[in-house]
Write an enzyme that holds these catalytic residues in place. Structure first.
Site: not given
Ligand SMILES: *Cc1c(COP(=O)(O)O)cnc(C)c1O
Length: 465
Positions: A112
């Site tokens: 993110k």
């Molecule tokens: C948020 C997250 C996901 C999921 O991603 P999306 O965009 O919500 O599908 C997968 N792995 C980790 C470590 C995350 O923080």
């Protein structure tokens, strides 16, 4: 470039307004009115360029002139200069034609950061131009909170208040939030559950007088700018492996569908992306939908990959809009039906369109741990449980000869207990976070009382009055 709502009723907006808007007024999500296209020559010219340069080039058509090119380039350079690996999103080969793309070299060790670090700077830039500021308020179970705070800390035009359930986040996650001592950041540890935190935040947003007085805002996963910034690492990876002269498949551990939607965006921009493989843990609604064309809600089950413990994948609406040939009314009707019934069936032709580009698979808890263990024994690499879900699914769902790139979405040290259980090795935090457990914390433990939460917001706001 204008942005339109997936439900067809909200006014179209330019990029700077979409950045600040979040959800569209008709309840839909903003998408570009048309996908920008790069020619093969344009892609080829980006090959071997630094990550920040690829970022500015990919984002330029989405920004559509609302931010000057030189500013966009500077913001991208500043953003990724702070990452912990010179390649920013390095690829690692784990087997023949099988790669991971490491998306955990940002400040909070999860993918993110790649979008939010840039989005925080874009926020600041756009707010300064408009002469206003915002108060970001959010609730976290431990996953988005650290990345949101890291994105907003020390921004000139942004304050942030983050609520987490007291004692219910992992120690690493809590400390990634509470050791941020910046003047524009407040952490609240609420005596309650994550749902209590979310309800409190909703109540603040529903108090329109309060919301307007403090210009409340969010940095949630439906923000278009996050999807756009995520397209960059798919382009970077595919170009590194020979695109546009070679087709590359991606396998993405999926929760809210935002990350895999960015792979789809890269493909729509003309990058030769082959199959997109949606990998889920046992919360497998998206895997079932791709496989069967039927979307049906079930209860959320806790797993060792908690960032994917999701049943309603908010960003899937953007793909639904495409499956409906960009018909907002049809998409709105589908969403209403899904909300009402908890289930939805795609027409056979729509499911065929979906299956023409996407594959899917789910991975249960035992297979997740087995994958972490096997990967460590055969390659020496420690991987986190989210990455393990995707790697397991990639091995099973792979077809054809394209290289498959698995999105590695978190550093193993973010989930040390599961990794240690599977391998006997406790992963260490990278050097720049090695002292996380020695840093002082600042957090206000509050009862679940809206008046007390509002007081924290107004105290923080009065700082800059
Ligand atoms: C948020 C997250 C996901 C999921 O991603 P999306 O965009 O919500 O599908 C997968 N792995 C980790 C470590 C995350 O923080």
């Amino acid at each position: 470039m204008r942005y339109i709502s997936t439900r067809g009723q909200a006014p179209s907006l330019a990029f700077d307004d979409v950045l600040l808007a979040g959800l569209a007024r008709d309840g839909g999500l903003y998408v570009p009115e048309a996908w920008p296209q790069f020619s093969q020559a344009q892609w080829r010219a980006l090959r071997d360029r630094p990550y920040a340069e690829i970022a500015a080039a990919v984002l330029r058509p989405f920004v559509g002139g609302t931010i000057a090119d030189a500013d966009l380039e500077r913001l991208a350079t500043e953003t990724y200069a702070g990452f912990g690996h010179p390649a920013v999103a390095p690829l690692k080969q784990l087997g023949p034609g099988l790669w991971t793309m490491e998306l955990f070299h940002g400040p909070t060790l999860a993918f993110k950061d790649y979008a939010l670090q840039l989005v925080g700077r874009l926020f600041d830039h756009v707010l300064a131009a408009k002469g206003t500021r915002v108060m970001v308020v959010g609730a976290t179970s431990g996953d988005t909170g650290p990345a949101g705070i890291a994105a907003c800390m020390d921004r000139a035009a942004v304050d942030i208040v983050m609520l987490h359930p007291n004692g219910r986040t992992s120690p690493v996650q809590r400390r990634q939030m509470t050791t941020v001592l910046s003047a524009n950041v407040r952490n609240i540890a609420l005596e309650g559950t994550f749902d209590d935190c979310q309800d409190a935040v909703k109540a603040l947003f529903n108090d329109l007088e309060f919301r307007d007085r403090y210009n409340l805002s969010a940095v949630n996963s439906i923000n278009w700018a996050r999807v756009a910034a995520q397209i960059v690492y798919y382009a970077h990876a595919a170009l590194s492996l020979g695109a546009p002269d070679r087709t590359v498949d991606f396998c993405v551990p999926t929760g809210n569908f935002g990350n895999v939607l960015a792979a789809y965006g890269a493909k729509r921009m003309g990058l030769p992306v082959g199959r997109m493989i949606v990998a889920t843990n046992r919360n497998d609604i998206m895997a079932r939908t791709v496989a069967t064309g039927r979307m049906a809600l079930e209860a959320v089950a806790p797993t060792v990959s908690p960032s994917m413990d999701v049943q309603i994948s908010s960003n899937f609406e953007r793909l639904m809009f495409e499956l409906n040939a960009r018909d907002g009314a049809a998409t709105a009707a589908m969403m209403a039906k899904f909300r009402a019934d908890g289930r939805l069936e795609f027409a056979p032709s729509q499911h065929a369109d979906l299956a023409a580009e996407f594959d899917a698979g789910a991975c249960d808890e035992a297979a997740t741990l087995a994958e972490i263990g096997a990967t460590y024994r055969t390659t020496g690499e420690l991987i986190d449980p989210h990455t393990a879900v995707a790697l397991h699914v990639a091995r099973k769902a792979r077809r054809g000869n394209n290289p498959v790139v698995v999105a590695s979405t978190a550093h193993p040290a973010k989930f040390p207990d599961a990794v240690e259980r599977a391998t006997g090795v406790r992963p260490a935090l990278p050097p720049r976070l090695a002292d996380l457990f020695d840093r002082p914390e600042r957090v206000e433990v509050l009862p679940n009382d809206l008046a007390r939460i509002k007081q924290v917001v107004s105290d923080l706001a009065s700082r800059t009055k």
